[in-house]
Scaffold this motif. Structure first.
Motif, PDB file in Angstrom:
ATOM      1  N   ALA A 340      -7.259  29.776   6.891  1.00  0.00           N
ATOM      2  CA  ALA A 340      -8.296  30.583   7.542  1.00  0.00           C
ATOM      3  C   ALA A 340      -7.900  30.928   8.970  1.00  0.00           C
ATOM      4  O   ALA A 340      -8.204  32.027   9.470  1.00  0.00           O
ATOM      5  N   ALA A 341      -7.228  30.010   9.650  1.00  0.00           N
ATOM      6  CA  ALA A 341      -6.807  30.282  11.031  1.00  0.00           C
ATOM      7  C   ALA A 341      -5.760  31.383  11.088  1.00  0.00           C
ATOM      8  O   ALA A 341      -5.656  32.095  12.105  1.00  0.00           O
ATOM      9  N   ARG A 342      -4.980  31.573  10.010  1.00  0.00           N
ATOM     10  CA  ARG A 342      -3.962  32.632   9.970  1.00  0.00           C
ATOM     11  C   ARG A 342      -4.495  33.906   9.334  1.00  0.00           C
ATOM     12  O   ARG A 342      -3.732  34.804   8.994  1.00  0.00           O
ATOM     13  N   GLY A 343      -5.813  33.965   9.116  1.00  0.00           N
ATOM     14  CA  GLY A 343      -6.428  35.168   8.582  1.00  0.00           C
ATOM     15  C   GLY A 343      -6.368  35.293   7.077  1.00  0.00           C
ATOM     16  O   GLY A 343      -6.675  36.361   6.526  1.00  0.00           O
ATOM     17  N   LYS A 344      -5.992  34.240   6.379  1.00  0.00           N
ATOM     18  CA  LYS A 344      -5.914  34.277   4.915  1.00  0.00           C
ATOM     19  C   LYS A 344      -7.176  33.645   4.324  1.00  0.00           C
ATOM     20  O   LYS A 344      -7.129  32.654   3.597  1.00  0.00           O
ATOM     21  N   ASP A 345      -8.319  34.245   4.651  1.00  0.00           N
ATOM     22  CA  ASP A 345      -9.599  33.692   4.197  1.00  0.00           C
ATOM     23  C   ASP A 345      -9.732  33.742   2.682  1.00  0.00           C
ATOM     24  O   ASP A 345     -10.279  32.813   2.057  1.00  0.00           O
ATOM     25  N   THR A 346      -9.264  34.825   2.074  1.00  0.00           N
ATOM     26  CA  THR A 346      -9.404  34.957   0.617  1.00  0.00           C
ATOM     27  C   THR A 346      -8.649  33.853  -0.114  1.00  0.00           C
ATOM     28  O   THR A 346      -9.158  33.249  -1.072  1.00  0.00           O
ATOM     29  N   MET A 347      -7.435  33.573   0.323  1.00  0.00           N
ATOM     30  CA  MET A 347      -6.648  32.509  -0.306  1.00  0.00           C
ATOM     31  C   MET A 347      -7.303  31.145  -0.097  1.00  0.00           C
ATOM     32  O   MET A 347      -7.324  30.304  -1.011  1.00  0.00           O
ATOM     33  N   ALA A 348      -7.850  30.912   1.094  1.00  0.00           N
ATOM     34  CA  ALA A 348      -8.506  29.639   1.381  1.00  0.00           C
ATOM     35  C   ALA A 348      -9.743  29.452   0.503  1.00  0.00           C
ATOM     36  O   ALA A 348      -9.980  28.367  -0.046  1.00  0.00           O
ATOM     37  N   GLN A 349     -10.542  30.514   0.355  1.00  0.00           N
ATOM     38  CA  GLN A 349     -11.738  30.418  -0.478  1.00  0.00           C
ATOM     39  C   GLN A 349     -11.379  30.235  -1.952  1.00  0.00           C
ATOM     40  O   GLN A 349     -12.075  29.532  -2.692  1.00  0.00           O
ATOM     41  N   ARG A 350     -10.283  30.886  -2.378  1.00  0.00           N
ATOM     42  CA  ARG A 350      -9.852  30.719  -3.767  1.00  0.00           C
ATOM     43  C   ARG A 350      -9.412  29.276  -4.025  1.00  0.00           C
ATOM     44  O   ARG A 350      -9.709  28.705  -5.082  1.00  0.00           O
ATOM     45  N   LEU A 351      -8.713  28.688  -3.065  1.00  0.00           N
ATOM     46  CA  LEU A 351      -8.291  27.288  -3.212  1.00  0.00           C
ATOM     47  C   LEU A 351      -9.501  26.356  -3.258  1.00  0.00           C
ATOM     48  O   LEU A 351      -9.539  25.402  -4.048  1.00  0.00           O
TER      49      LEU A 351
END
Length: 374
Positions: A340-351
């Motif tokens: 999330a800190a690197r702007g990859k919110d979608t990947m974080a939420q999917r995980l």
């Protein structure tokens, strides 16, 4: 009588009162005599029926009684389990309160008693032939009754005793706390081989309740075998042996309430990080750190109830698996927070979404394994 009539004014009361007063004056000595007359025969009968020592002119046989077919002497053994006092898995020992009955037939003894006109009598423990049974795994044994043999003119030699003893055992705790243990009391004969003695076990029974409440008795059985004393003059030296085995199963309710449910709640709380926004890394790490500390403190409290052994038990595997689930949830929170800190919110939420199902299903699987469902 006139004086009583003047006082009461009723002659009927005087007539009913006279037998009582006359009985009190003259009847009590006769009542005492009658009571003693009834009591004395009972005392005589009790003394007459008491078992007397065998004071015979001839000595009793000290050699093994041989059956007519020349085979082994048949020894009848019966146990009754009064109480299961204690099971100490750490010390590998258990304590029992047993009743033991041992009997066999010796026609030579019956002939001696019939010749002397004696029905039943008793002799000291070593005054007659006996199978010389030794408790192989006994640590401390107390006998509640005198160690004597009761002889009958039918040739039956019988011994009874109540034994409170502590015995050693070899417990396998790998399946703790769902384990079943065998409490064996092992007897061997130091003088006779399996070819000379044969044991017939009568049905054993036990009390309904025991002092040791953490275990339940599931089965009681007995068996005979041979005991290897080693090699003597290039030949195997086997001696007679029989085992009285009590199968016990551990009660699991205590561990369900004190260990299993608290662990499940600690692990389940850590799954809350999967529902928190990955951007709120501080909250996620706080929950993970707090649950890790709680679990470590809980593990320290378990040291008093878990067995201190050198190998892992079923409970140890479950505890350390729970610790692993908490640790992995903490690592997952760090990973999603970094994404999330690197702007990859979608990947974080999917995980997070994947972990919401994978973690509970994995923990359910280890729980089913723990309770031997799978």
């Amino acid at each position: 009588m006139r004086r009583i009539k003047r006082l009461t004014g009723d002659s009927s009361m005087v007539e009913s009162f006279l037998p009582i007063t006359s009985w009190k004056r003259f009847g009590w000595p006769w009542l005492l005599i009658i009571w003693l007359a009834f009591l004395t025969p009972g005392i005589w009968a009790t003394n007459a029926s008491a078992l007397q020592p065998c004071n015979l002119d001839e000595k009793f046989p000290t050699t093994r009684p041989l059956p007519t077919d020349g085979g082994p002497t048949n020894i009848h053994v019966k146990f009754f389990l009064f109480d299961l006092l204690d099971i100490v898995t750490v010390k590998q020992e258990f304590t029992l309160d047993l009743f033991l009955n041992v009997n066999w037939k010796d026609d030579r003894v019956g002939a001696l008693l019939r010749k002397a006109g004696v029905k039943r009598c008793e002799v000291p423990f070593h005054a007659i032939w006996q199978p010389d049974l030794l408790t192989l795994n006994g640590r401390s044994i107390e006998f509640s009754l005198p160690q004597v043999w009761i002889l009958s003119d039918t040739g039956i030699v019988e011994g009874n005793n109540r034994i409170i003893g502590t015995y050693t055992a070899h417990f396998d705790l790998s399946n703790f706390p769902l384990d079943t243990q065998s409490l064996a009391v092992t007897y061997i004969s130091t003088k006779f081989s399996p070819d000379e003695l044969k044991v017939s076990f009568e049905a054993s029974d036990h009390s309904a309740e025991f002092t040791e409440s953490a275990w339940i008795v599931s089965n009681i059985q007995a068996s005979s075998s041979r005991f290897d004393f080693g090699t003597v003059q290039d030949q195997k030296n086997y001696q007679f042996r029989f085992d009285y085995v009590i199968q016990v199963k551990r009660q699991t309710e205590f561990y369900v309430w004190k260990v299993f449910l608290p662990l499940c709640m600690i692990v389940a709380v850590t799954w809350s990080v999967f529902w928190i926004d990955p951007k709120q890394l501080g909250i996620q790490t706080s929950i993970g750190t707090l649950m890790m500390l709680n679990l470590i403190a809980f593990l320290f409290s378990l040291q008093e109830i878990l067995p201190k052994i050198s190998y892992l038990t079923r409970m140890d595997v479950f505890v350390y698996t729970s610790l692993t689930f908490v640790f992995l949830a903490f690592i997952e929170a760090l990973i999603t927070g970094g994404l999330a800190a690197r702007g990859k919110d979608t990947m974080a939420q999917r995980l997070d979404l994947i972990c919401r199902f994978v973690f509970p299903l994995g923990f359910v699987g280890i729980t089913l394994w723990f309770w031997q469902v799978i």
